[in-house]
Design a protein around this motif. Sequence first.
Motif, mmCIF file in Angstrom:
data_model
loop_
_atom_site.group_PDB
_atom_site.id
_atom_site.type_symbol
_atom_site.label_atom_id
_atom_site.label_comp_id
_atom_site.label_asym_id
_atom_site.label_seq_id
_atom_site.Cartn_x
_atom_site.Cartn_y
_atom_site.Cartn_z
ATOM 1 N N ASP A 31 40.136 35.348 32.395
ATOM 2 C CA ASP A 31 39.050 35.041 33.313
ATOM 3 C C ASP A 31 38.472 33.682 32.927
ATOM 4 N N ARG A 52 39.854 37.162 43.331
ATOM 5 C CA ARG A 52 39.692 38.377 42.537
ATOM 6 C C ARG A 52 40.286 39.570 43.272
ATOM 7 N N GLN A 57 41.719 38.718 38.814
ATOM 8 C CA GLN A 57 41.138 37.756 37.867
ATOM 9 C C GLN A 57 39.771 37.277 38.362
ATOM 10 N N THR A 58 38.872 37.030 37.421
ATOM 11 C CA THR A 58 37.522 36.600 37.747
ATOM 12 C C THR A 58 37.356 35.113 37.490
#
Length: 342
Positions: A31, A52, A57-58
Amino acid sequence: MISCKRAFLNLTSVAAAVVLGFSSIAARAADITGAGATFPYAVYTKWAEAYRAASGQTVNYQGIGSSGGIKQIKARTVDFGGTDAPLSESELDAAGLVQVPTVIGAVTIVVNLPGIATGQLKLTGPIAADIFRGAIRTWNNPAIAALNPGVKLPDTAITIVHRSDGSGTTDVMTNYLARQSADFMREVGAGKTVNWPVNGIGGKGNPGVAANVQKIVGTIGYVDFADARKNDLPFVALRNRSGNFVLPSGDSFTAAAAGANFKVKGMAPDLLDQAHPKAWPIVSATYILAYQKGDDAARQKAVVDFFTWALRNGQAMADGLGFVALPNGVVSAVEDEMKRIK
């Protein structure tokens, strides 16, 4: 036999849990965090939300101004920085950074004058420069009136609303005005922070400027097109280099970017005051900064993965938020340049 089998299953479960735990840690490690320009904040947060959903994934982006983004990427406290004021080749080399454009946008001039709607007030570059340097201080000034026959201009003092923080939007705006007026360059200057006149008030970020223009009658300010549109602020029609009065729009931004050479080092061509008959004069790309050689391979890859995904999947979202997608040839050049991010 049963107890052995049960023990084996328990060990298998523990092993699986450990693997899942490490997978979760690995995912979190990839991330990424960015910070910088407020100009593209709406685009980057929209992209992050969609990314996301697509990847898990951030990406966290904080709109703190271009100066803040440059400072943080140089201090190596974020994975990427955002700036509307591109760094020079020497600055990029000294800091070991890679710079690429993400979308094309524009700075707009907005006003709060009762009875004046978008496009009803016309300005030239030199008159706008005189207003923003404090030389023209009332709305019914003869210089403004001459450009706007038939428009009822009030005998109201002009209040300039500008950025209070170091800003790429300010850099774009003041560089445009400085080209229109040597007096503006001498008295106010051009850059991310400048010497604004006393008849002005500051706002933090583009949202802060938009909010002050919205609530204070008699104001004039500059914000990115997305914030102006979101806050329903009246746009000024501005005379371009070809002598035509134009309004900010996707078409006028595209016209300004037509034929620009993005394949220079730093990928930052000059898009201000272009000669196209339909060009809006205050157009700029916005940029990300990433480490050419980072300390964390997973995070470096995550930066490349996110912006590669955004270039291929997020350009339509940018269009919907008041920006213009990069031309196809520029997208491929950006992808090639991002290969330098190791």
